[in-house]
Design a protein around this motif. Structure first.
Motif, PDB file in Angstrom:
ATOM      1  N   PHE A 244       0.859  -1.189   0.000  1.00 47.71           N
ATOM      2  CA  PHE A 244       0.000   0.000   0.000  1.00 47.71           C
ATOM      3  C   PHE A 244       0.889   1.231   0.000  1.00 47.71           C
ATOM      4  O   PHE A 244       1.826   1.346   0.791  1.00 47.71           O
ATOM      5  CB  PHE A 244      -0.886  -0.008   1.237  1.00 47.71           C
ATOM      6  N   ALA A 246       0.700   5.410   0.032  1.00 51.15           N
ATOM      7  CA  ALA A 246      -0.114   6.623   0.195  1.00 51.15           C
ATOM      8  C   ALA A 246       0.731   7.637   0.948  1.00 51.15           C
ATOM      9  O   ALA A 246       1.718   7.294   1.599  1.00 51.15           O
ATOM     10  CB  ALA A 246      -1.400   6.322   0.961  1.00 51.15           C
ATOM     11  N   GLU A 305      -9.803  -4.377  -3.824  1.00 52.44           N
ATOM     12  CA  GLU A 305      -8.392  -4.529  -4.170  1.00 52.44           C
ATOM     13  C   GLU A 305      -7.667  -5.020  -2.925  1.00 52.44           C
ATOM     14  O   GLU A 305      -8.037  -4.669  -1.794  1.00 52.44           O
ATOM     15  CB  GLU A 305      -7.794  -3.192  -4.608  1.00 52.44           C
ATOM     16  N   TYR A 309       0.499  -3.751   4.124  1.00 51.78           N
ATOM     17  CA  TYR A 309       1.028  -2.494   4.643  1.00 51.78           C
ATOM     18  C   TYR A 309       2.240  -2.797   5.512  1.00 51.78           C
ATOM     19  O   TYR A 309       2.189  -3.693   6.376  1.00 51.78           O
ATOM     20  CB  TYR A 309      -0.033  -1.785   5.484  1.00 51.78           C
ATOM     21  N   LEU A 320      -4.641  -5.632   3.444  1.00 46.98           N
ATOM     22  CA  LEU A 320      -5.545  -4.486   3.395  1.00 46.98           C
ATOM     23  C   LEU A 320      -6.607  -4.759   2.350  1.00 46.98           C
ATOM     24  O   LEU A 320      -6.307  -5.281   1.274  1.00 46.98           O
ATOM     25  CB  LEU A 320      -4.809  -3.198   2.996  1.00 46.98           C
ATOM     26  N   LEU A 322      -8.971  -2.689  -0.019  1.00 47.06           N
ATOM     27  CA  LEU A 322      -9.074  -1.323  -0.533  1.00 47.06           C
ATOM     28  C   LEU A 322     -10.306  -1.189  -1.410  1.00 47.06           C
ATOM     29  O   LEU A 322     -10.675  -2.123  -2.131  1.00 47.06           O
ATOM     30  CB  LEU A 322      -7.837  -0.960  -1.347  1.00 47.06           C
ATOM     31  N   ARG A 323     -10.898  -0.023  -1.351  1.00 47.71           N
ATOM     32  CA  ARG A 323     -11.997   0.319  -2.260  1.00 47.71           C
ATOM     33  C   ARG A 323     -11.679   1.684  -2.831  1.00 47.71           C
ATOM     34  O   ARG A 323     -11.604   2.671  -2.081  1.00 47.71           O
ATOM     35  CB  ARG A 323     -13.339   0.328  -1.535  1.00 47.71           C
ATOM     36  N   GLY A 325      -8.879   2.603  -3.818  1.00 52.45           N
ATOM     37  CA  GLY A 325      -7.575   2.975  -3.287  1.00 52.45           C
ATOM     38  C   GLY A 325      -7.565   3.337  -1.817  1.00 52.45           C
ATOM     39  O   GLY A 325      -6.496   3.620  -1.258  1.00 52.45           O
ATOM     40  N   ARG A 326      -8.714   3.293  -1.141  1.00 51.26           N
ATOM     41  CA  ARG A 326      -8.800   3.666   0.273  1.00 51.26           C
ATOM     42  C   ARG A 326      -9.014   2.421   1.127  1.00 51.26           C
ATOM     43  O   ARG A 326      -9.850   1.566   0.791  1.00 51.26           O
ATOM     44  CB  ARG A 326      -9.952   4.647   0.504  1.00 51.26           C
ATOM     45  N   PRO A 327      -8.296   2.281   2.246  1.00 51.05           N
ATOM     46  CA  PRO A 327      -8.462   1.102   3.108  1.00 51.05           C
ATOM     47  C   PRO A 327      -9.848   1.072   3.748  1.00 51.05           C
ATOM     48  O   PRO A 327     -10.287   2.055   4.343  1.00 51.05           O
ATOM     49  CB  PRO A 327      -7.378   1.284   4.179  1.00 51.05           C
ATOM     50  N   LEU A 352      -3.588   3.951   9.382  1.00 47.96           N
ATOM     51  CA  LEU A 352      -4.543   3.873   8.274  1.00 47.96           C
ATOM     52  C   LEU A 352      -5.899   4.494   8.614  1.00 47.96           C
ATOM     53  O   LEU A 352      -6.842   4.398   7.829  1.00 47.96           O
ATOM     54  CB  LEU A 352      -4.725   2.412   7.852  1.00 47.96           C
TER      55      LEU A 352
END
Length: 386
Positions: A244, A246, A305, A309, A320, A322-323, A325-327, A352
């Motif tokens: 991940f 970010a 996705e 991490y 993780l 992800l939806r 790109g966000r956890p 996160l």
């Protein structure tokens, strides 16, 4: 061999109701042909099955347009389509002249060449579906998770009468892939060298991928190792789980994690043939992580996705969800009856933004580990999707 109904059956039928061409991809011996033959009697149109490894069926396609055009009211099933890549442009023309749902089903082992031809020739006309080895949710109650974990999800291995015959099946699977299937898919490399790389992947399963270390161990260039890994991944034999990334103000590990996708093949490559051998092997924890990752990856919804991490300071989470790109969920994976994540996991949850946190372990019943962390029993793993 006993056929175990697959969760993908409903998805295939939905796709056939809308797309002119449906492609079912996956490794050899995963059950693509058995799935399609089980569906044939439920199709809304009559069907015709052709095995393109069979010379008698291939000769029928010497002039493919002449043979296929009159079958516009049939669903034509073309198995092992990678043997006839020149067929894709012909199928495009046939579909465009009479475009109705469910005209063709294409079955094949994945390869970069296969995907390229299909994407170029059938773009907008084809929907793909990946068929993974059997997952735990598909198995009857008579198959406990230990047998599934040990033998993997390939039907020929899982359904063998005993562990010894399961090992024989897997040994032949590995040999055939190295000596026949990967070269046929376009990997022009020494099978012995590729076998060593595959075995090294097994020893690294669940760990960070270090391309330079693999290259030094094999005595070849890093670019060559990358190309070989690309082929193994395209053939659905390994998985690279991305890290991940970010802007969290943290120094994050960037290397992907590497997994041999089927734990039965993983154990074969490591010389593990029984439950006792697995339970006493140093790879036990990594093998469990591999098993869990693959069960979830095969059952994930389309929006999900997967990543992991890890920071340079030791905070980390095995998985993780992800939806966009966000956890939306974070999980630790531990083979323990009373799992206890370390401080680094709790730090990763805080980093996160405190999404729902889980521990995935081989327990029968779920229970709260703390106010913010829950241990999920195997029957509740789907709760990670929210």
């Amino acid at each position: 061999m006993l056929y175990i109904p697959r969760k993908a059956e409903a998805s295939v039928q939905d796709l056939l109701g809308y797309f002119p061409v449906v492609g079912i991809l996956g490794p050899r011996q995963v059950g693509k042909t058995s799935l399609v033959k089980a569906l044939q009697r439920h199709l809304p149109r009559p069907s015709l099955y052709l095995d393109l490894e069979n010379p008698d069926d291939r000769v029928k396609l010497t002039q493919p347009a002449l043979f296929l055009e009159p079958l516009q009211d049939y669903t034509v099933i073309l198995d092992e389509i990678q043997h006839v890549p020149d067929l894709f442009p012909v199928l495009r023309g046939i579909v465009d002249r009479h475009r109705v749902p469910g005209r063709f089903m294409l079955l094949g082992s994945a390869s970069p060449e296969l995907i390229r031809h299909a994407s170029e020739s059938l773009a907008g006309r084809i929907a793909y579906l990946e068929l993974a080895p059997l997952i735990r949710q598909e198995l009857p109650d008579t198959y406990n998770f230990r047998s599934h974990w040990l033998r993997g999800g390939f039907p020929g291995s899982l359904l063998a009468p005993d562990d010894a015959l399961s090992q024989v099946w897997r040994r032949n699977f590995v040999r055939t892939y190295l000596e026949r299937d990967l070269p046929m898919l376009g990997l022009g490399a020494d099978p012995v060298l590729v076998g060593r790389l595959w075995q090294m992947c097994a020893h690294l399963s669940g760990g960070l991928l270090n391309m330079e270390t693999l290259a030094r161990s094999l005595g070849i260039a890093g670019s060559t190792v990358r190309r070989y890994l690309d082929f193994l991944e395209a053939a659905y034999l390994i998985r690279r789980l991305p890290s991940f990334s970010a802007n969290l103000g943290k120094r994050l590990v960037k290397s992907p994690k590497l997994y041999v996708r089927d734990t039965g093949i993983l154990h074969q490559l490591l010389g593990i043939g029984s439950w006792d051998e697995l339970h006493g092997h140093p790879v036990l924890g990594a093998s469990w992580e591999t098993y869990v990752i693959e069960q979830l990856a095969a059952a994930k919804p389309d929006w999900a996705e997967l990543a992991f991490y890890r920071t340079q300071n030791g905070a980390g989470a095995d998985l993780l969800i992800l939806r966009g790109g966000r956890p939306v969920a974070v999980a630790a994976i531990q083979y323990a009856s009373a799992p206890k994540p370390g401080r680094g996991f709790y730090q990763s949850v805080a980093d996160l933004g405190h999404p729902p946190a889980w521990v995935l372990s081989p327990v029968q019943m779920s229970y709260p580990r703390s106010e913010t962390l829950r241990v999920l029993g195997m029957g509740d793993w789907e709760k990670v999707w929210g």
